[in-house]
Design an enzyme around this catalytic site. Structure first.
Site, short mmCIF file in Angstrom:
data_model
loop_
_atom_site.label_atom_id
_atom_site.label_comp_id
_atom_site.label_asym_id
_atom_site.label_seq_id
_atom_site.Cartn_x
_atom_site.Cartn_y
_atom_site.Cartn_z
CG HIS B 56 -1.73 -1.20 1.41
ND1 HIS B 56 -2.59 -1.65 0.43
CD2 HIS B 56 -1.81 -2.10 2.42
CE1 HIS B 56 -3.18 -2.77 0.85
NE2 HIS B 56 -2.71 -3.07 2.04
CG HIS B 219 -6.20 -5.86 1.08
ND1 HIS B 219 -7.11 -5.11 1.77
CD2 HIS B 219 -5.05 -5.81 1.78
CE1 HIS B 219 -6.54 -4.64 2.86
NE2 HIS B 219 -5.29 -5.04 2.90
#
Lengths: 227, 333
Positions: B56, B219
């Site tokens: 991320h 995700h």
């Protein structure tokens, strides 16, 4: 799939000799689980890619590889210590939801293990199951590992109550776990990352239930002797 | 898979080596995979710890520094950190005023941070308070899910609570700021492509050229629904309208508007989206008090974006404007 009776140990039926549920037997169980996870690593990841985040196979394989390494240097003669080593290694290496859930399973099983017979083993596994349910705040039908572990524990208890021996009871448990895993296919997930997909999570087996079925299958193979 | 890696298994470790080399103002503990402010623990200041799966970037390690996080724990790609990492980070930033855990609402993150907090409580007298972010309006029926995901608001929260901690405010007040930010911020995301997790080696899902996913998380998981590809103007409406409905924003309210790239979307497209978001808000009578445009909370090489709106008040705007000095976010001072 669902043919839990098809593995080599099944042919031996009641004639198979149970491995006692001692440190060596538990180590064999966990080592067999590690082997199955490694073998099924890509399949577990494929299932997780469909409804999760595509890391279940890689994570569990990394954790179980560490477990096998830890057991090689660990206490060889204390069954509860073996399970505790498995628990702490998984919690320290896996992360995600699988680390705490599988870690809690083995930690609770270690705490409940009292004796080396079939009943003690079944009670330990049941305590592990209760731990997973509490840690994950999940229940059967949520499309999680519980959907394989719960019917497996029920089948194990029922078979032992009928007077069947541990290898036979574990084969029944493995069959129930596989059935539970297959039954997750149509379910809409209510826990974990798959729940974010809503209706789209239906149509795929749950990766957690799939790895949990491998855990039970490993017990049937490793603790049945003869295979 | 075509990626700039050595061994996919070493992706996180190698990235942390690069981060340590690039940012001498940070201290990277490669053993525990914890990134700390070099001056941590700061005496008398509440410590802010966050973390989660890697992939991320710049979230979270890129937000470690003065005015934001004191430490970040890097898990494996898309996998929460383990409790040992969170314990190490917590102990490493405790300057005597307690530690705030900023946790995104994912089953694994919540469980590992909870276990870590239990371990810290058992081993020391460090006070730990956890705030869980759950701002994603794509996840609605929380009775039948793990609850809303923590997404874009997490970035804003780390900035705002970080500023409050930097002012020397006590743990309870810093936690209050964090909770208020989470309560008044909402997000919605979309994807044009899947991402490829290094260990998996192929895209997580297939998305045809003429379709997009609406209501994604961070995700690489598919979204709530798949729809035909639409121009940025319509995409902005699809993302902003559910947020406005959920936040119950009305005319006169001012917001911090955050347009976030998912990793593979160029800034040119993010500004196209921002222009459309601003237009939708103007039509609704919602003023933009501050904004943030860029890729701050990504999903590896996924193309797409998310929109986060946070209802702003004077205090939050003051905290937003306070100086921040981190690798990925820096202004003022």
């Amino acid at each position: 799939m669902g043919r839990a009776g098809a593995h080599p140990g099944a042919a031996l039926g009641r004639l198979s000799v149970a491995v006692p549920v001692d440190a060596a037997g538990l180590t064999a169980w966990v080592t067999e689980f590690a082997r199955l996870v490694h073998e099924q690593r890509d399949e577990l990841t494929r299932l997780d890619a469909a409804i999760g985040d595509a890391d279940h196979g890689a994570n569990l394989d990394r954790g179980m590889t560490a477990v096998v390494a830890a057991l090689e240097g660990g206490p060889a003669d204390d069954p509860a210590a073996v399970l505790k080593t498995v628990a702490t290694t998984l919690i320290k290496t896996v992360g995600g939801a699988s680390g705490p859930l599988y870690g809690t399973f083995f930690l609770r099983a270690a705490g409940a293990l009292d004796g080396g017979d079939a009943g003690a083993f079944a009670a330990a596994v049941r305590a592990g199951l209760d731990g997973v349910a509490a840690r994950g705040k999940a229940e059967p039908g949520d499309k999680t590992m519980l959907d394989a572990l719960t019917p497996a524990c029920d089948a194990l208890d029922a078979a032992l109550a009928e007077g069947r021996d541990l290898p036979d009871a574990l084969r029944a448990a493995a069959e129930a776990a596989a059935g539970g895993r297959d039954a997750t296919v149509p379910l809409v997930a209510r826990k974990g990352r798959a729940s974010y997909l809503g209706e789209r999570s239906a149509g795929h087996a749950d990766p957690g239930a799939t790895s949990a079925a491998l855990l039970v299958q490993a017990a049937a193979t490793a603790l049945a002797g003869g295979s | 898979m075509k990626k700039l890696l050595n061994d996919p298994a070493d992706a996180v470790a190698d990235a942390l080596r690069g981060m340590a080399a690039a940012h001498p103002e940070l201290r990277v503990d490669h053993e525990t995979r914890v990134v700390l402010r070099r001056d941590a623990p700061v005496r008398g200041k509440v410590g802010l710890v966050s973390g989660g799966g890697s992939g991320h970037e710049p979230m979270h390690a890129g937000f470690v520094g003065a005015g934001m996080l004191d430490a970040a724990c890097a898990g494996e790609v898309f996998t929460s950190p383990v409790p040992d990492q969170v314990v190490a980070a917590t102990q490493g930033v405790d300057g005597g005023a307690g530690v705030l855990h900023v946790v995104k609402n994912y089953t694994g993150d919540v469980m590992n941070f909870e276990m870590a907090a239990e371990l810290v409580a058992a081993e020391s007298d460090t006070e730990v308070v956890a705030v869980v972010t759950d701002d994603d309006v794509a996840v609605q029926d929380s009775t039948y899910t793990a609850g809303r995901r923590g997404v874009g608001v997490t970035v804003l929260l780390e900035k705002l609570a970080g500023a409050a901690a930097e002012e020397g405010r006590p743990l309870a007040e810093v936690a209050d700021v964090a909770r208020r930010v989470n309560a008044t911020g909402r997000s919605m995301g979309m994807a044009l492509t899947s991402c490829t997790v290094p260990a998996a080696g192929r895209p997580t899902f297939d998305l045809p050229e003429d379709e997009m996913e609406i209501g994604i998380g961070i995700h690489g998981e598919p979204g709530r629904r798949r729809v035909p590809l639409a121009p940025a103007r319509e995409v902005a409406e699809m993302l902003v309208e559910p947020i406005l409905a959920d936040l119950d924003l009305t005319g006169g309210d001012g917001v911090i508007a955050f347009v976030n790239g998912m990793g593979a979307t160029p800034l040119l497209e993010l500004y196209v989206v921002y222009a459309e978001v601003a237009a939708v808000l103007e039509k609704s009578g919602v003023g933009i008090a501050r904004n943030l445009v860029g890729s701050y909370m990504t999903s590896l090489d996924m193309a797409g974006c998310s929109v986060t709106l946070l209802r702003a008040d004077e205090e939050l705007l003051r905290l937003w404007d306070a100086p921040v000095r981190t690798p990925a976010l820096r202004w003022g001072g």
